[in-house]
Motif scaffolding. Structure first.
Motif: not given
Lengths: 265, 516
Positions: A118, B385, B382-383, B373, A113, A209, B410-416, A115, A131, A237, B371, B407-408
């Motif tokens: 990010a 592959f 948004r991603l 974006v 996963g 948030h 953003l998550p570092t682990t995005v589960l497919p 990101g 990847l 941020r 990847a 908003p930023p």
């Protein structure tokens, strides 16, 4: 790739630390020893030189994010070394961001996963990031075949990896000039980075948030007893990685219990 | 796409002034390159030896092949087409492309636009031209070629129907794309006689056997239209200018002098991982006269192709004096990934490419990639592959505003695929969100209930320290009514872990991503 004198200094280093004259297996004594002993001693010396040479071979320093460079041994991420990162994918990604932004090809193996967006905010150039989300059971073999083609390889949780397997990969890393960043423990890693005391900002009880995280990053280097620690915005941020205070602190020498744990793992 | 059949013959006959009803052919290297309709009716075909042709048809008029003459003869046709529609692009003498969009809107339909184009060609004294309308130039040309001589001499391939249209054609049409005459033969020997059969092959198999050109041909065969492919603006420094002092009046001299510039032009593009598929050539004479023409290439321009186009353009006439200056402007450049010649000439890149291709051989074509974006609201949307060697295109365009996106940071682990979770309030009941976005209770505890997806993820109940939401996800409700309404939450546990959660109408929760 290396400065011309780099090889020489390493060789000098080997001799500095090899107790040649006081050793009973010194060349003069060995000439009179039985053949098998001489062979064993020669092998031991060669092995020791290999190990020493391996350790002291100066890798190529890679561009590193300033916030992390101060914490790492040698002041930068270095090729030929393995780094293990505990507790945070973001921290591992941040290690990748410096070299990638400087134009190096990087790889992310076994992080399903990942990101990517990010990562891009931290500075990773996605066009030059390969990847391999699902490398199958042969993780180390896959990583090994990427070593050399890529400057930095980020590896997801590797599961149990044997010393022998890790050693073979370590030799390949040194020979081919690639840095390895592992999300999890890795035998004989150059440094172990961990993220603790993560403190997310911006979120209240039902409002706001996430707007950034203050976290403590601690680096236990293999060759120095003193861990180094700094408080970082990881991420801030806008998703970047910044140091809260510029100077990294040296901590007091870690207690013996920690030492043995890290020596074992 | 406007196509004048048998253009070499038509051009040669115009120049020689021979009557149109006599069988005629154009000869190159002892074989027929093109034959007239009358010659075809007596059984002459392209590729036939001259001896055989003459024995079948003794009265055959034979012309030598002269590309310069063909380009020159095509010039009035282009002018006529330009009077109807701007921006005519020449594919080769005898074939040109026009963007149908504006013209068909003006005339009220693609068929009418094609008729207008054909009318203009007929006005220029070339009867019998054909037209094809499709999403991309390749399909359009094939459409034009499948028309017969009867009115309206036009074929329109509807958007999205390219693959089914191409499927019935012979694999021979892929010949120019594959770049190797033996490749078509090989396909036929493999039992792949139609484009459709070729399109059904697995992409990685095609890549392994036919290389980069094969991949491109395969993509076109599947009807992946060119229009959707991103075109990039070429940076100005890729333009090459050659000035001749003194000006040259012979085309051969110009071509010879241009050779090294053309090499540098293609090399500079390759250095930026680009290839040129549309080239604008501007030629000037010493009196300020200027001729500008855009040339398209079915694959991409090599240095020799560039020189040829300049040669054709100058040979086409129009300049009053000797040539003083030639500008080569890349109009359509595409990031060509691994397809470009010489791109992997550099040692590190070659090594990388080899390593990645080997890995694809081991793990599968789609296992290795990069990847991209794109646009979208959820982090997964948004991603995109992109397997190594394919064109990096996001699923959805990122250059449009996507109101309501996260908003930023953003998550570092995005589960497919989201993982199930439980979120309960103080009373221990699952927290529900009603249709007005009101919560049944404030969330107080979280548990990841999925089948232990990852190392290091908490398995037990965890008190929630801070949270925000619900942010309604009202996307694509028209597509899948089973999906229902969803809402997103950001949640931070007491251990400092931060999560992006999804909840549906029935108070079922999922982990969509983690900020770790």
């Amino acid at each position: 790739m290396f400065p011309p004198h780099a090889g020489l200094t390493s060789i000098e280093h080997v001799f500095d630390h090899s107790p040649v004259t006081d050793d009973p297996t010194a060349p003069a004594a060995l000439l009179r020893a039985p053949r098998a002993d001489r062979l064993a001693a020669a092998r031991a010396a060669a092995g020791q030189a290999d190990r020493r040479f391996g350790i002291t071979t100066p890798g190529r320093p890679l561009e590193t994010l300033p916030a992390l460079a101060a914490l790492l041994p040698g002041g930068a991420l270095s090729t030929g070394a393995a780094y293990s990162v505990l507790g945070s994918v973001a921290l591992a990604t941040a290690l990748l961001a410096g070299p990638s932004a400087a134009g190096e090809w990087c790889g992310v193996v076994g992080v399903p996963g990942f990101g990517a967006e990010a990562a891009a905010a931290m500075g990773v150039d996605l066009d030059r990031t390969v990847l391999v989300p699902d490398p199958g059971p042969e993780l180390v073999a896959v990583v090994s075949s990427l070593v050399g083609a890529l400057a930095v390889v980020l590896v997801g949780p590797p599961g149990p990896v044997g010393d022998a397997e890790a050693g073979r990969l370590a030799v390949r890393l040194r020979q081919r000039g690639t840095a390895l960043v592992v999300c999890g423990r890795w035998p004989r890693s150059e440094a172990e980075l961990s993220l603790t005391d993560g403190d997310w900002h911006g979120l209240g009880a039902g409002h706001g948030h996430l707007s950034g995280r203050l976290a403590t990053v601690t680096v236990h280097a293999r060759r120095t007893a003193r861990p180094r620690q700094a408080r970082l915005w990881l991420p801030d941020r806008e998703g970047r990685v910044l140091a809260v205070r510029e100077a990294a602190r040296d901590l007091p020498v870690r207690p013996a219990a920690t030492l043995t744990r890290s020596a074992a793992g | 796409m406007l196509w004048c059949p048998d253009w070499p013959v038509t051009a040669a006959r115009q120049a020689a002034g021979s009557p149109p009803d006599r069988p005629a052919a154009v000869l190159e290297a002892g074989r027929l390159l093109a034959v007239s309709a009358a010659a075809r009716s007596v059984g002459l075909r392209r590729g036939l030896r001259i001896r055989g042709a003459q024995s079948r048809c003794p009265e055959l008029v034979v012309f030598p092949h002269d590309p310069r003459l063909e380009a020159r003869a095509f010039e009035p046709v282009l002018e006529a087409v330009e009077s109807v529609a701007p921006g005519v692009q020449v594919v080769r003498p005898g074939t040109c492309a026009v963007r149908a969009g504006g013209l068909s809107r003006y005339l009220g339909g693609e068929a009418d636009a094609a008729a207008a184009g054909l009318g203009s060609v007929a006005d220029a004294g070339v009867p019998g031209a054909r037209a094809g309308v499709a999403d991309g130039p390749f399909v359009a040309e094939q459409a034009a070629r499948t028309t017969n001589g009867t009115a309206p001499r036009t074929r329109v391939v509807d958007p999205g129907a390219a693959a089914s249209f191409l499927a019935g054609l012979s694999v021979e049409v892929l010949g120019p794309l594959l770049g190797d005459p033996a490749a078509v033969d090989l396909l036929r020997r493999l039992g792949l006689r139609t484009v459709g059969a070729f399109a059904e092959l697995d992409g990685s198999v095609v890549a392994a056997r036919f290389g980069a050109d094969g991949v491109r041909a395969h993509r076109l065969a599947r009807g992946v239209d060119e229009q959707r492919l991103q075109r990039r603006e070429a940076p100005p420094e890729l333009t090459r200018v050659v000035e001749f002092d003194p000006p040259l009046d012979r085309v051969d001299q110009v071509a010879f002098t241009l050779r090294s510039t053309a090499d540098a032009f293609v090399a500079a593009l390759a250095a930026q991982v680009l290839v040129c598929t549309g080239l604008r050539v501007e030629t000037r004479d010493d009196r300020g006269g200027l001729i500008t023409r855009t040339w398209l290439h079915p694959r991409f321009f090599t240095a020799a192709d560039v020189v040829d186009r300049v040669r054709w353009q100058i040979g086409g006439g129009g300049l009053a004096g000797p040539v003083a200056r030639v500008d080569l402007v890349p109009e359509d450049v595409v990031p060509h990934g691994e397809q470009a010649d010489g791109l992997w000439g550099g040692a590190p890149d070659e090594q990388l490419h080899r390593a990645l291709t080997r890995m694809q051989g081991r793990l599968g074509h789609a296992a290795v990639g990069t990847a991209v974006v794109g646009g979208g609201r959820g982090p997964v949307d948004r991603l995109t592959f992109v397997p190594w060697g394919d064109r990096p295109l996001p699923r959805r365009a990122g250059d449009r505003p996507w109101p309501g996106q996260l908003p930023p940071p953003l998550p570092t682990t995005v589960l497919p695929r989201p993982v199930g979770a439980l979120v309960v309030g103080p009373d221990g009941a699952p927290v529900a969100v009603d249709e007005r976005g009101v919560l049944s209770a404030a969330p107080t505890r979280l548990r990841i209930s999925g089948d232990r997806p990852r190392e290091g993820w908490p398995a037990d109940w965890q008190p929630i320290q801070a949270w925000a939401g619900p942010w309604a996800v009202d996307e694509r409700w028209w597509e899948d009514d089973a999906a229902g309404r969803m809402a997103r939450f950001q949640v931070v546990g007491v251990d400092g872990s931060a999560w992006l959660l999804l909840v549906d109408d029935d108070a079922r929760w999922w982990v969509e991503a983690r900020y770790d």
